[in-house]
Scaffold this motif. Structure first.
Motif, PDB file in Angstrom:
ATOM      1  N   LEU A   1      -6.361  -3.116   1.625  1.00  0.00           N
ATOM      2  CA  LEU A   1      -5.571  -2.176   0.828  1.00  0.00           C
ATOM      3  C   LEU A   1      -4.081  -2.440   1.011  1.00  0.00           C
ATOM      4  CD1 LEU A   1      -6.507   0.069  -0.999  1.00  0.00           C
ATOM      5  CD2 LEU A   1      -6.331   1.656   0.902  1.00  0.00           C
TER       6      LEU A   1
ATOM      7  N   ALA B   1      -3.204  -5.743  -0.531  1.00  0.00           N
ATOM      8  CA  ALA B   1      -3.107  -5.667  -1.994  1.00  0.00           C
ATOM      9  C   ALA B   1      -1.691  -5.310  -2.443  1.00  0.00           C
ATOM     10  CB  ALA B   1      -4.094  -4.637  -2.535  1.00  0.00           C
TER      11      ALA B   1
ATOM     12  N   PRO C   1      -1.096  -8.890  -4.432  1.00  0.00           N
ATOM     13  CA  PRO C   1      -2.139  -8.372  -5.340  1.00  0.00           C
ATOM     14  C   PRO C   1      -2.983  -9.472  -5.965  1.00  0.00           C
ATOM     15  CG  PRO C   1       0.055  -8.057  -6.293  1.00  0.00           C
ATOM     16  CD  PRO C   1       0.259  -8.500  -4.878  1.00  0.00           C
TER      17      PRO C   1
ATOM     18  N   LYS D   1      -6.983  -9.622  -6.050  1.00  0.00           N
ATOM     19  CA  LYS D   1      -7.619  -9.632  -7.368  1.00  0.00           C
ATOM     20  C   LYS D   1      -8.557 -10.828  -7.507  1.00  0.00           C
ATOM     21  CE  LYS D   1      -5.294  -7.506 -11.244  1.00  0.00           C
ATOM     22  NZ  LYS D   1      -4.178  -7.567 -12.156  1.00  0.00           N
TER      23      LYS D   1
ATOM     24  N   LEU E   1     -17.263  -1.730  -3.295  1.00  0.00           N
ATOM     25  CA  LEU E   1     -16.361  -2.297  -4.311  1.00  0.00           C
ATOM     26  C   LEU E   1     -17.036  -2.409  -5.677  1.00  0.00           C
ATOM     27  CD1 LEU E   1     -14.793  -5.035  -2.050  1.00  0.00           C
ATOM     28  CD2 LEU E   1     -13.596  -3.068  -2.988  1.00  0.00           C
TER      29      LEU E   1
ATOM     30  N   LEU F   1     -16.012  -0.485  -8.980  1.00  0.00           N
ATOM     31  CA  LEU F   1     -15.089  -0.962 -10.012  1.00  0.00           C
ATOM     32  C   LEU F   1     -15.846  -1.500 -11.221  1.00  0.00           C
ATOM     33  CD1 LEU F   1     -12.480  -2.754  -7.737  1.00  0.00           C
ATOM     34  CD2 LEU F   1     -12.451  -0.420  -8.614  1.00  0.00           C
TER      35      LEU F   1
ATOM     36  N   TRP G   1     -15.843   0.451   2.428  1.00  0.00           N
ATOM     37  CA  TRP G   1     -15.208   0.714   1.134  1.00  0.00           C
ATOM     38  C   TRP G   1     -15.811   1.947   0.496  1.00  0.00           C
ATOM     39  CZ3 TRP G   1     -10.755  -1.202  -0.440  1.00  0.00           C
ATOM     40  CH2 TRP G   1     -10.290  -2.345   0.222  1.00  0.00           C
TER      41      TRP G   1
ATOM     42  N   GLU H   1     -10.945   4.813  -1.295  1.00  0.00           N
ATOM     43  CA  GLU H   1     -10.246   3.542  -1.033  1.00  0.00           C
ATOM     44  C   GLU H   1     -10.401   2.567  -2.183  1.00  0.00           C
ATOM     45  OE1 GLU H   1     -12.622   3.437   2.374  1.00  0.00           O
ATOM     46  OE2 GLU H   1     -10.967   2.780   3.649  1.00  0.00           O
TER      47      GLU H   1
ATOM     48  N   GLN I   1      -8.158   3.542  -4.941  1.00  0.00           N
ATOM     49  CA  GLN I   1      -6.784   3.253  -4.534  1.00  0.00           C
ATOM     50  C   GLN I   1      -6.485   1.761  -4.681  1.00  0.00           C
ATOM     51  OE1 GLN I   1      -6.273   4.909  -0.685  1.00  0.00           O
ATOM     52  NE2 GLN I   1      -4.052   4.694  -0.674  1.00  0.00           N
ATOM     53  N   LEU I   2      -7.454   0.939  -4.259  1.00  0.00           N
ATOM     54  CA  LEU I   2      -7.289  -0.515  -4.371  1.00  0.00           C
ATOM     55  C   LEU I   2      -7.115  -0.914  -5.837  1.00  0.00           C
ATOM     56  CD1 LEU I   2      -7.482  -3.273  -2.740  1.00  0.00           C
ATOM     57  CD2 LEU I   2      -9.843  -3.353  -3.533  1.00  0.00           C
TER      58      LEU I   2
ATOM     59  N   ARG J   1      -3.743  -0.038  -7.161  1.00  0.00           N
ATOM     60  CA  ARG J   1      -2.729  -0.922  -6.598  1.00  0.00           C
ATOM     61  C   ARG J   1      -2.728  -2.285  -7.283  1.00  0.00           C
ATOM     62  NH1 ARG J   1      -2.055   0.060  -0.162  1.00  0.00           N
ATOM     63  NH2 ARG J   1      -1.539   2.189  -0.723  1.00  0.00           N
ATOM     64  N   LEU J   2      -3.901  -2.722  -7.718  1.00  0.00           N
ATOM     65  CA  LEU J   2      -4.019  -4.042  -8.343  1.00  0.00           C
ATOM     66  C   LEU J   2      -3.912  -3.969  -9.865  1.00  0.00           C
ATOM     67  CD1 LEU J   2      -7.006  -5.454  -6.239  1.00  0.00           C
ATOM     68  CD2 LEU J   2      -4.594  -6.016  -5.993  1.00  0.00           C
ATOM     69  N   ASN J   3      -3.611  -2.769 -10.385  1.00  0.00           N
ATOM     70  CA  ASN J   3      -3.556  -2.574 -11.837  1.00  0.00           C
ATOM     71  C   ASN J   3      -4.841  -2.999 -12.530  1.00  0.00           C
ATOM     72  OD1 ASN J   3      -0.974  -1.475 -12.153  1.00  0.00           O
ATOM     73  ND2 ASN J   3      -0.102  -3.504 -11.746  1.00  0.00           N
TER      74      ASN J   3
END
Lengths: 428, 161
Positions: A123, A126, A130, A134, B49, B52, B97, B101, B104-105, B108-110
Motif C-alpha cells: 500500500l 503504491a 504505482p 499496477k 485482491l 478488484l 488483503w 486495504e 485503498q490500494l 491509490r493506483l487510480n
C-alpha cells in the motif's frame, strides 16, 4: 537490546509469531511459534472416496490450491495404476504455470518486495511506485484468469480429477489468454531486472537444497527428488530420507533429513540451484543477464529465483496454449483396486509430498501430506540463529523487521503447514 | 446503472458468513429486483485482491459483510467508501488483503472502481469455526435484505453520467 518479539507475522499466509530471546547479549532461544490451529485435513480425508481428494486438498490453500491437487492426483494415480495422457499432463502443467504466475507475482511485489524497497506494505509502495504495483496486479490477474479458464474459478479451481480432467477447457477461452501471457512474459523479464537491482541483506547459509528434478524440463509438475548433497531418490523413497517431527512450540511439524538429522531447504532457491540447466532459453537468458552466479545461498534471494521462474512459467504456458488442441477423452479409465501411492510436485513454496492408501472400494484409508512450509520451518529457525546476531546492533525496530523479512523471504504458508499426526493433551 | 451486490465472508466462521446469508435473504425476498439484468449478485468468501476483478465494469457496488465494532450484535451499519477506508482489518488471512486495504490500494493506483460503493456491515458476535449464524444475526437478516433493496433503488435513481 531487548528480545525480538513479533506476536503476529504480517504479509504471510496464516497465523504465526516469532520470538528471539536474548541472554547476556547473545541469542538464547529462537522460536517460530505457529499458533494457527491444526486443520486435520489428513484425518478427514480418511473414509472419503478417492475422487473427492483433489477438491478437498485444494482447500488447504487459497494461494496454491493447484499444488495440492497435483500432488494428490499423482499419488492416487500411482496407487490405482492409472496412466494419464500427454495432453492431460500438458494441461496440468499449464494449470500449474497459472498458479506460479499469481503466487509469485503476489510474493515478489506485495509480500517480500516492500521489505527490500523499505516499505511497510504494498500500500505504501503504491504511493511512490504505482506503476510497479499496477503491473504486479496485472501479472497476478493473468495467472488467475488462466486458472479460471482451466479450472472454472480463479481461486480453488475445480476440474482436475484422478485420471486427468473432468472436461477439456474451451479452446477459444484458453487461446484468448495468449496476449495476456505474452505481456506477462515481457513483464516477467522486467521483473528479473527489477529483482536483480534490489539490495539484498548480506547473508548466506550452507544449505542442503532439495527439489524435484527432471532431465528434460525445469521440474514443477513431477520428477525425482534431488538433494544438493548428491542424493537422488524416487518420490516413493521420500519418507525413507525425510521425516517430520513435533516440536513443542508449534502446531506445524518440523522436517529433517533422517540420515544426518539436519535441516534442509525447499523452494525457489533450491529449484533454481538444482535445475538451472533445465531452464528454457528465455529464462536462462534473463537469469544470465541479471548477473546470476550459482549457487545462490542467500535466502533473501528467493525473490530473484521467483522472478526467473516467472519467466520460465510464462514461456512454458505460451507454448502449451499454442499447441492446445484437445482430442479424445479428458480422463483415463480407472479400475478401482487396493493400493498405495505417493506423489510429489513443486508448489510455489517448494516440494509438496502426498501419500495415500486406498481400499478395494476406492475409499481412502490413510493420507499423509508434507507441505513445503513445514519442511522449511526448521531451516528458518536455523537461519535465524545465525542471522539474528548480525542484526543486534541495529535499533530494536530495525532488528525486528530484519528477522521478519528473513521469514517472509521463504513466503511461508502457515495455514498449509499446520497439521498434526495426532493431538496430545498435556494435563500436568 | 450497472450494479453489483456482493456478499462477502467465510461461511465456516459462523457470523462471518452474515453477508452471504443476507444476500441470500435479499434474493429470496425480492426476486423481481434480483432478476434484473442490470444487477449482478455474487458471493465471495475471502476475495483478497480478487475483489478488484469482482468490481470491474460496474457503476455501483453494494458490499455486504460482517463487521466487528462495539455495537450490539445484529446492528446494521451503512458505510460509504470514505468510512470503509477507516476500518482496519483484524483477520489475518489471504496474505492480509482485506476489503478496506484493497479498496485503498485501488484508489491509490487510480484503478477503475465503481463510482459509488456502499458497504452494509452486519455486527457479528461469534466468529469461531462453525456454519450457523447467531440468533442476533438471523433476526436481522430481513432488515438487511430491505436495506439492500432500498440501497439498490437509491443507486438506480442516480442519473448515468
Amino acid at each position: 537490546m531487548k528480545n525480538i518479539e513479533v506476536p503476529a507475522l504480517a504479509r504471510v499466509e496464516g497465523e504465526g509469531a516469532l520470538y528471539i530471546r536474548l541472554k547476556d547479549g547473545s541469542i538464547a532461544e529462537v522460536e517460530l511459534n505457529i499458533y494457527e490451529p491444526p486443520r486435520f485435513f489428513e484425518g478427514f480425508l480418511e473414509d472419503r472416496y478417492f475422487q473427492e481428494v483433489p477438491d478437498i486438498t485444494a482447500r488447504i490453500c487459497g494461494i496454491c490450491p493447484v499444488a495440492y491437487q497435483m500432488s494428490s492426483v499423482q499419488a492416487l494415480e500411482a496407487a490405482l495404476g492409472v496412466q494419464i495422457s500427454k495432453q492431460a499432463r500438458d494441461l496440468r502443467r499449464l494449470l500449474y504455470c497459472a498458479e506460479y504466475i499469481e503466487s509469485h507475482a503476489l510474493h515478489i511485489y506485495m509480500l517480500q518486495g516492500p521489505d527490500l524497497l523499505g516499505h511497510e506494505s504494498a500500500l505504501s509502495l503504491a504511493e511512490v511506485a504505482p506503476d510497479v504495483v499496477k503491473g504486479a496486479l496485472r501479472l497476478k490477474k493473468a495467472g488467475n484468469d488462466l486458472l479460471k479458464a482451466i479450472g472454472g474459478r480463479s481461486v480453488h479451481p475445480v476440474n482436475t480429477c484422478v485420471g486427468g480432467f473432468y472436461r477439456w477447457p474451451d479452446v477459444k477461452a484458453i487461446k484468448d489468454l495468449l496476449p495476456a501471457l505474452e505481456w506477462a512474459l515481457q513483464a516477467s523479464i522486467e521483473t528479473v531486472k527489477f529483482a536483480s537491482g534490489l539490495k539484498y541483506p548480506d547473508f548466506e547459509m550452507d544449505y542442503e537444497f532439495v527439489a524435484l528434478t527432471r532431465p528434460d524440463e525445469y521440474a514443477i509438475y513431477d520428477g525425482e527428488i534431488l538433494s544438493s548433497k548428491g542424493n537422488r531418490i524416487t518420490v516413493d523413497e521420500f519418507e525413507n530420507e525425510y521425516i517430520e517431527t513435533h516440536v513443542r512450540h508449534s502446531n506445524a511439524l518440523h522436517s529433517h533429513t533422517i540420515a544426518s538429522e539436519t535441516t534442509y531447504f525447499v523452494g525457489p532457491l533450491a529449484r533454481l540451484n538444482l535445475n538451472y540447466e533445465q531452464l528454457r532459453p528465455i529464462a536462462r537468458k534473463a537469469a544470465d543477464e541479471s548477473g546470476l552466479r550459482l549457487p545462490l545461498r542467500n535466502p533473501f534471494k528467493n525473490l530473484l529465483a521467483r522472478a526467473i521462474e516467472l519467466v520460465e512459467v510464462c514461456d512454458v504456458a505460451i507454448e502449451i496454449i499454442e499447441n492446445y488442441a484437445p482430442k479424445g477423452p479428458s480422463f483415463a479409465p480407472i479400475s478401482i483396486k487396493e493400493g498405495q501411492g505417493s506423489g510429489a510436485s513443486e508448489a510455489p513454496r517448494g516440494l509438496l509430498y502426498h501419500r495415500y492408501i486406498v481400499d478395494d472400494r476406492g475409499m481412502i484409508r490413510f493420507a499423509k501430506i508434507t507441505p513445503p512450509t513445514a519442511q522449511n520451518f526448521a531451516q528458518m529457525e536455523a537461519d535465524l540463529w545465525k542471522y539474528a546476531p548480525s542484526v543486534l546492533d541495529l535499533s530494536h525496530e530495525e532488528a525486528t523487521l530484519a528477522c521478519e523479512h528473513l521469514v517472509r523471504s521463504y513466503d511461508p504458508c502457515i495455514s498449509c503447514a499446520t497439521h498434526f499426526l495426532k493431538l496430545t493433551v498435556d494435563r500436568a | 446503472m450497472k450494479i453489483v451486490i456482493l456478499g462477502i465472508g467465510q461461511s465456516l466462521r459462523s457470523d462471518d458468513g452474515a453477508g452471504l446469508g443476507a444476500v441470500h435473504r435479499w434474493k429470496e425476498t425480492f426476486p423481481l429486483t434480483a432478476n434484473n439484468a442490470l444487477l449482478t449478485a455474487s458471493e465471495t468468501e475471502l476475495p483478497g485482491l480478487e475483489l478488484l476483478n469482482l468490481l470491474e465494469g460496474f457503476d455501483a457496488a453494494i458490499l455486504v459483510d460482517a463487521v466487528q465494532s462495539t455495537a450490539k450484535p445484529g446492528t446494521i451499519h451503512k458505510l460509504r467508501e470514505a468510512d470503509i477506508l477507516g476500518f482496519s482489518e483484524t483477520h489475518q488471512s489471504a496474505h492480509g488483503w482485506g476489503v478496506a486495504e484493497t479498496l485503498q490500494l485501488a484508489r491509490r493506483l487510480n484503478i477503475d472502481l465503481p463510482r459509488n460503493i456502499l458497504l452494509i456491515g452486519i455486527e457479528g458476535e461469534n466468529f469461531s469455526p462453525g456454519i450457523s449464524l447467531s440468533q442476533s444475526i438471523c433476526a436481522a437478516l430481513d432488515e438487511v435484505a430491505q436495506v439492500i433493496e432500498d440501497s439498490i433503488k437509491i443507486f438506480q435513481d442516480i442519473p448515468d453520467q
